[in-house]
Every structure is written in C-alpha cells, then in structure tokens.
Design a protein around this motif. Structure first.
Motif, PDB file in Angstrom:
ATOM      1  N   LEU A  96       0.804  -1.228   0.000  1.00  0.00           N
ATOM      2  CA  LEU A  96       0.000   0.000   0.000  1.00  0.00           C
ATOM      3  C   LEU A  96       0.834   1.275   0.000  1.00  0.00           C
ATOM      4  CD1 LEU A  96      -2.696  -1.087   2.617  1.00  0.00           C
ATOM      5  CD2 LEU A  96      -2.970  -0.926   0.133  1.00  0.00           C
ATOM      6  N   VAL A  97       2.094   1.168   0.335  1.00  0.00           N
ATOM      7  CA  VAL A  97       2.973   2.338   0.400  1.00  0.00           C
ATOM      8  C   VAL A  97       3.848   2.304  -0.844  1.00  0.00           C
ATOM      9  CG1 VAL A  97       4.820   3.465   1.698  1.00  0.00           C
ATOM     10  CG2 VAL A  97       2.919   2.363   2.913  1.00  0.00           C
ATOM     11  N   THR A  98       3.739   3.342  -1.665  1.00  0.00           N
ATOM     12  CA  THR A  98       4.461   3.326  -2.937  1.00  0.00           C
ATOM     13  C   THR A  98       5.956   3.562  -2.756  1.00  0.00           C
ATOM     14  OG1 THR A  98       4.464   4.123  -5.215  1.00  0.00           O
ATOM     15  CG2 THR A  98       4.155   5.790  -3.503  1.00  0.00           C
ATOM     16  N   SER A  99       6.723   2.899  -3.585  1.00  0.00           N
ATOM     17  CA  SER A  99       8.169   3.147  -3.621  1.00  0.00           C
ATOM     18  C   SER A  99       8.530   3.984  -4.849  1.00  0.00           C
ATOM     19  CB  SER A  99       8.930   1.816  -3.657  1.00  0.00           C
ATOM     20  OG  SER A  99       8.601   1.092  -4.819  1.00  0.00           O
ATOM     21  N   LYS A 100       7.510   4.469  -5.546  1.00  0.00           N
ATOM     22  CA  LYS A 100       7.721   5.221  -6.789  1.00  0.00           C
ATOM     23  C   LYS A 100       7.842   6.725  -6.570  1.00  0.00           C
ATOM     24  CE  LYS A 100       4.536   2.001  -8.876  1.00  0.00           C
ATOM     25  NZ  LYS A 100       3.170   1.918  -9.349  1.00  0.00           N
ATOM     26  N   GLU A 142      -3.710   7.367   8.063  1.00  0.00           N
ATOM     27  CA  GLU A 142      -5.134   7.059   8.236  1.00  0.00           C
ATOM     28  C   GLU A 142      -5.718   6.431   6.976  1.00  0.00           C
ATOM     29  OE1 GLU A 142      -6.548   7.076  11.225  1.00  0.00           O
ATOM     30  OE2 GLU A 142      -4.574   7.753  11.905  1.00  0.00           O
ATOM     31  N   VAL A 143      -5.275   6.890   5.827  1.00  0.00           N
ATOM     32  CA  VAL A 143      -5.738   6.313   4.556  1.00  0.00           C
ATOM     33  C   VAL A 143      -5.249   4.870   4.441  1.00  0.00           C
ATOM     34  CG1 VAL A 143      -5.522   6.463   2.036  1.00  0.00           C
ATOM     35  CG2 VAL A 143      -5.930   8.531   3.382  1.00  0.00           C
ATOM     36  N   ILE A 144      -3.999   4.632   4.793  1.00  0.00           N
ATOM     37  CA  ILE A 144      -3.448   3.273   4.726  1.00  0.00           C
ATOM     38  C   ILE A 144      -4.195   2.358   5.690  1.00  0.00           C
ATOM     39  CG2 ILE A 144      -1.389   1.838   5.098  1.00  0.00           C
ATOM     40  CD1 ILE A 144      -1.225   3.635   2.596  1.00  0.00           C
ATOM     41  N   LYS A 145      -4.454   2.813   6.908  1.00  0.00           N
ATOM     42  CA  LYS A 145      -5.186   1.986   7.880  1.00  0.00           C
ATOM     43  C   LYS A 145      -6.610   1.694   7.388  1.00  0.00           C
ATOM     44  CE  LYS A 145      -3.850   4.614  11.349  1.00  0.00           C
ATOM     45  NZ  LYS A 145      -3.725   5.185  12.705  1.00  0.00           N
TER      46      LYS A 145
END
Length: 144
Positions: free
Chosen positions: A32-36, A44-47
């Motif tokens: 869910l966390v971009t490496s780009k 909060e969005v990720i959770k």
C-alpha cells in the motif's frame, strides 16, 4: 507458496474484492505504500485500506509493505535514501498500530527476508547496508 505480495498503491491496482479468492492460511502482503514517489502516504488512509482488505481476508493474515522495492529498475526510483527510510519507518509505524508490536503476525523471517531484498538493494549496491535485526527499523524476531 505461503504468501502473496500484491501491489495496491494506486487506482490501477483496483479494489480488494479478488482477495476473497485467497485460499487457506495464505498470508497477503498489501503493498500500500508506494516506492515510486517520495511523498509519504497518510497513515489514516493506509489503515482504512487495511480495514477494507480485512473484509476479504482476516486481519491476522494480512501484512503491510511497500508496493515494491526501491530499486525497481536498474537506475532505481527517484527517492533519496532519507525518503526511502521514511517510507520504511511509515510501514513499521502503521503495522505496529494495526497489529501491535508482534512481528510474528506476518511470519517474521519470511517477510523480513523479502523486505531485505526488496527494500535494501539500492543501499547494498552502494556498499551500505540495512539495519541489523533488532535495529532501528525492524524489531528482533520472536523469541530472539
């Protein structure tokens, strides 16, 4: 195969409905966390996205990661080393909030082996290296 590592960092990735087809006791690592891009995601969005995924796969079979390593191409992604560490710290922080400080939740050794290769390859090319187990970013393995 024990786990699926799936990229869900952008709209192109679609929704989590296909996760309903994941069988048995397979783990699902949500990228869910971009490496780009260097900008940090809103925790909060990720959770909220983890909660969405948990409607299809039980939370205890979900894990969080970057969607890919930081050296997706030979030249690497356009993030500084500091920005890459910030992404890793964000993943850890969110994971601790969601699952507590229990790395065995995601089969620690398997996940850390994958994360080591994916996340730290740009540092290894430069002759640097990741933190040691039990260092600043990764807690020690269960029982050790």
């Amino acid at each position: 195969m024990d786990a699926y590592y799936l990229e869900f960092d952008d709209d192109r990735s679609g929704d989590f409905a296909p996760l309903a087809e994941v069988s048995g006791d397979k783990q699902v690592v949500l990228g869910l966390v971009t490496s780009k891009r260097p900008e940090l995601e809103d925790p909060e969005v990720i959770k909220a996205r983890i909660s969405e995924a948990a409607q299809h796969v039980p939370l205890d079979r979900l894990c969080l990661s970057t969607q890919c390593g930081f050296a997706s191409t030979e030249e690497g992604n356009k993030l500084t080393e500091e920005q890459q560490w910030a992404k890793i710290a964000l993943v850890r922080s969110i994971a601790e909030e969601v699952w507590g400080n229990n790395p065995s939740q995601c089969r620690y050794d398997q996940l850390m082996t994958w994360s080591y290769r994916a996340c730290f390859s740009p540092f290894l090319k430069k002759g640097g290296g990741p933190p040691k187990r039990g260092g600043d970013f990764f807690p020690p393995p269960p029982g050790g």
